[in-house]
Scaffold this active site. Structure first.
Site, short mmCIF file in Angstrom:
data_model
loop_
_atom_site.label_atom_id
_atom_site.label_comp_id
_atom_site.label_asym_id
_atom_site.label_seq_id
_atom_site.Cartn_x
_atom_site.Cartn_y
_atom_site.Cartn_z
NE ARG A 28 -2.32 -1.22 3.43
CZ ARG A 28 -2.71 -0.90 4.76
NH1 ARG A 28 -3.70 -0.29 4.80
NH2 ARG A 28 -2.09 -1.27 5.90
CE LYS A 31 -3.98 3.13 4.58
NZ LYS A 31 -5.20 4.03 4.79
CB ILE A 450 -22.86 4.49 12.03
CG1 ILE A 450 -23.73 5.66 11.70
CG2 ILE A 450 -23.22 3.42 11.35
CD1 ILE A 450 -25.07 5.69 11.86
N GLY A 451 -21.53 3.27 14.92
CA GLY A 451 -20.86 2.32 15.63
C GLY A 451 -19.35 2.45 16.05
CB SER A 452 -16.29 2.48 13.83
OG SER A 452 -16.69 3.07 12.94
CD1 TRP A 580 -18.93 -5.00 0.68
CD2 TRP A 580 -18.73 -4.07 2.70
NE1 TRP A 580 -19.45 -3.66 0.72
CE2 TRP A 580 -19.48 -3.20 1.91
CE3 TRP A 580 -18.53 -3.83 4.08
CZ2 TRP A 580 -19.83 -2.16 2.47
CZ3 TRP A 580 -18.84 -2.55 4.67
CH2 TRP A 580 -19.69 -1.79 3.61
CB CYS A 662 -23.27 4.35 4.40
SG CYS A 662 -21.96 3.09 4.38
CD GLU A 684 -24.79 9.38 1.70
OE1 GLU A 684 -24.51 10.85 1.44
OE2 GLU A 684 -25.44 8.84 0.90
CG HIS A 713 -16.57 8.59 3.88
ND1 HIS A 713 -15.77 7.52 4.10
CD2 HIS A 713 -17.76 8.01 3.78
CE1 HIS A 713 -16.36 6.34 4.23
NE2 HIS A 713 -17.59 6.55 4.03
#
Length: 774
Positions: A28, A31, A450-452, A580, A662, A684, A713
């Site tokens: 990566r 990135k 949403i959770g995280s 996924w 989303c 979303e 995002h």
């Protein structure tokens, strides 16, 4: 196929090629370079050098693998649709000054936004988990050609002595995927700009020809979807005009992800020089369709016979049979993957932890290029030239078909016993919601996330230390408990109503569960781009699925012990667990989804037994996996919604079931969202300006909903005024007693300062509107 070389075709011998290749590098590197640039640790020149090095490495790998023609233009810092917007000069007005001042920073501002300027909307690329940036167009849009990127990358490949084919998003797909810009009449159709756009493509094509391009590929995947006669006529006009250009390279129109259908005769008859077709999955129907239109006499066909979206080895004999038939339908047949290899990891040999018995069944991007070259050689020289490869391929396929690894009789027996009653809640929604409101006692416009929560360097370092053995399991759990306690304390202080434990222990919302379920495999280096610099490691569904032990109860219960406010249990739903992952291709996906749903059902009932009053089962991939053809959708939506209900239906009426979706177009699945029978859905909505709230209202959606008010995002922090304005739009469509207040998605990719500030504004906006409503 015969054992004899193909006779009389020396001038058009089949070659191997691909439409695109993974961009990120083995570790990566892209990135790291881009995020280093954003943080000021890497200069613009350093970023450009890193990107150029990765491009050279990719092309050399492809050439060394035996590909006779390599793609250019598929490489991107962020997204190929955004690159196309730059190429045609479709820069939103709010970003023009930034792009003029610094094209690189302006490019990233369009992708990510800034504190002052919103980014472009982002959504899924057809039915994949790749996200593209949606072009914003209007009747006043003025296009202007900028072929600098495309010409430069072609020149880099030609300088290496390679035969290169530039790949561009085609003009029809570009316009069909665009949306009206903010402030433009929502009924505006971007396709009406085609006559304005075609001269810009003509200029780019001329520039590429002058730079040495013999062929240029124009990708038109939007034409595999159901298209109106007007849209098909626009495609015919586009390729009639481009084909008639005097100053152009040879043109190849490429499609993928499904059968071309009604658009096939349109492109087959166009005055262009070749066509690329997908012959895998639903695209297999292209074979009969191509024969029905009389083939492609005098033209080149690129035959996508190697699956570019999944990681299982190719069936050489089946592919050679298809290719042999195609030889009679085109002047020249070249061999390729079905689509860009962007959608698969780079190299299966980088996975030492995978059972060798399973590893022989896997093909990542490098292995797929090897398969393509074997098939091209067999097509050109006859099967005798690849006898050893054919024998090995037969053995590998037989190994998988007969392996006990893939089948668990107990799992299959349980799945076969499922009935419709297993997917039905014990009470209808009106009765359930009354019981839930009495149990939870929430205020109007309840706030949640949403959770995280942010996955900090410290958390990632703790996971790495556990894997390396530098800390033991007890030490790791202590660190995670401390993180959960910090997250709970923050949420209480911020004033959120329904809390989450923050998921500090989770590496990924699918991989975390896959590592605890039988039948799944995890990878070390199986990274695939989801969007921008966000890469995921999709696990591999290799066998039947079951849950040996509870997966989340320990962490949810611990978080609940720290607060009197309700803490949501957080699970990933069965459709997303498939979408996924790299899913099995040896049984129907509905069968796999049922197995996953039963495993998750056990987790849901264990969470409820532990006292969890709110359980969220995320299905962000429900829309993403929707078949591209309308005729195929009812069957998919039936098993997909059935799997969700099987996961969630066993709970008591006063246990509140949430789901989340989303970054997709929800309008055409609102009925399926309704059919999930979840008590609350969060979606979303920030980038799309609450569009989904209106879609729910138009449908008459009867349950509670939380259209997102904070785009996670983007690094920009919405102020209270902006959040309040979005909530007012939500309230115009959804009654206050059914409207929730939440971000668009999980917060794991965000930093703590922006998370805290954004959630403070979210809570303040909710409180302001509560006061007004009171």
């Amino acid at each position: 196929m015969t054992d004899q070389p193909t006779a009389g075709r020396a001038a058009a011998a089949p070659r191997a090629t691909v439409y695109g290749y993974p961009r990120q590098g083995q570790h990566r590197e892209l990135k790291k370079a881009i995020e280093g640039y954003w943080k000021g640790r890497v200069s613009a020149e350093g970023l450009r050098e890193a990107a150029a090095g990765l491009r050279r490495s990719n092309w050399r790998q492809l050439a060394e693998a035996g590909l006779g023609e390599v793609p250019t233009g598929d490489f991107s810092y962020y997204d190929h649709m955004l690159d196309t917007s730059v190429m045609v000069g479709a820069i939103p007005a709010r970003h023009r000054e930034a792009v003029q001042n610094d094209p690189l920073d302006g490019y990233f501002a369009m992708a990510r936004g800034t504190q002052d300027v919103a980014p472009l909307e982002m959504t899924k690329w057809f039915d994949t988990n790749y996200h593209y940036l949606v072009p914003e167009l209007g009747p006043d849009t003025v296009f202007a050609a900028d072929s600098a990127k495309q010409v430069a990358e072609l020149g880099e490949a030609l300088a290496l002595g390679l035969d290169a084919r530039p790949v561009l998003v085609g003009p029809v797909t570009y316009l069909l995927l665009a949306k009206p810009a903010p402030g433009v009449d929502p009924g505006f159709e971007p396709l009406t700009l085609l006559d304005r756009l075609l001269p810009v493509y003509a200029e780019v094509l001329a520039d590429l020809r002058a730079a040495g391009a013999g062929w240029v590929q124009l990708d038109e995947p939007a034409l595999v979807q159901d298209r109106t006669p007007a849209e098909l006529n626009a495609a015919a006009r586009a390729y009639r005009e481009l084909g008639a250009l005097a100053d152009r390279p040879r043109l190849l129109a490429a499609s993928y992800f499904d059968r071309l259908g009604e658009a096939l005769p349109v492109l087959a008859k166009a005055p262009i020089d070749g066509l690329g077709l997908d012959f895998t999955g639903p695209g297999a129907a292209n074979l009969a369709d191509l024969a029905a239109v009389g083939g492609l006499p005098g033209k080149r066909l690129i035959a996508g016979v190697v699956d570019g979206r999944n990681i299982w080895i190719n069936d050489f004999e089946k592919s050679l049979s298809t290719l042999g038939t195609l030889l009679g339908l085109a002047d020249r047949v070249d061999v390729a993957a079905s689509c860009s290899l962007l959608h698969v990891p780079l190299d299966a040999t980088a996975e030492p932890d995978i059972d060798p018995r399973i590893a022989r069944w896997l093909a990542f991007a490098r292995q797929k290029t090897a398969e393509i070259t074997v098939l091209a050689r067999g097509l050109a020289r006859g099967t005798a030239s690849i006898a050893a490869e054919l024998a090995a391929n037969r053995a590998d396929l037989a190994s998988r078909a007969n392996s006990p690894i893939t089948r668990d009789p107990a799992v299959r027996e349980r799945a076969a016993a499922v009935t419709d009653a297993d997917g039905a809640r014990s009470q209808p929604y009106p009765q359930r919601t009354a019981a839930q409101r009495e149990r939870l006692d929430l205020p109007p416009l309840p706030t949640t996330t949403i959770g995280s929560f942010p996955q900090t360097d410290d958390l990632r370092a703790a996971r790495a230390a556990l894997r390396a053995g530098r800390i033991d399991a007890a030490g790791y759990e202590q660190r995670m408990e401390a993180a959960v306690a910090e997250i709970i304390a923050f949420q209480e202080e911020a004033g959120l109503d329904v809390l989450v434990h923050g998921e500090p222990e989770r590496n990924d919302m699918v991989q975390y569960f896959a590592e605890q379920l039988t039948g799944y495999l995890a990878t070390r280096q199986g990274w695939v781009q989801s969007y921008g610099t966000r890469y995921v490691r999709p696990p591999i569904l290799a066998g039947d699925i079951s849950r040996p032990a509870p997966m989340t109860v320990r962490w949810t219960s611990y978080a609940q012990s720290l607060t009197s406010r309700p803490v949501k249990g957080m699970l990933t739903g069965p459709v997303t667990m498939l979408a996924w992952s790299f899913v099995r291709d040896d049984q129907p996906p509905a069968d796999t989804a049922r197995q996953v749903a039963l495993a998750l059902r056990d987790e849901v009932t264990d969470l409820e037994a532990a006292g969890t009053a709110v359980i969220q089962v995320d299905e962000p991939a429900l829309r993403e996996t929707l078949p591209l053809r309308a005729a195929d959708r009812p069957a998919y939506l039936h098993w997909a919604t059935q799997a969700f209900r099987l996961t969630t239906a066993a709970v008591r009426p006063d246990t509140q079931i949430h789901t989340h979706m989303c970054y997709a177009e929800f309008g055409d699945i609102v009925q399926a969202i309704d059919d999930l029978d979840a008590d609350v859905i969060s979606l979303e909505a920030a980038r799309s300006h609450m569009q989904v709230a209106g879609e729910l209202a138009d449908h008459g959606y009867p349950r509670e909903a939380g259209p997102g008010v904070y785009d996670i995002h983007s690094p920009r922090v919405p102020d209270t005024t902006e959040v309040t304005a979005l909530l007012r739009k939500g309230l115009a469509a959804i009654p206050a007693d059914r409207l929730w207040v939440n971000p668009d998605c999980g917060l794991k990719t965000r930093g703590w300062p922006e998370t805290k500030e954004s959630l403070d504004h979210l809570v303040a906006a909710a409180r302001q509107l509560r006061a007004e409503l009171a």
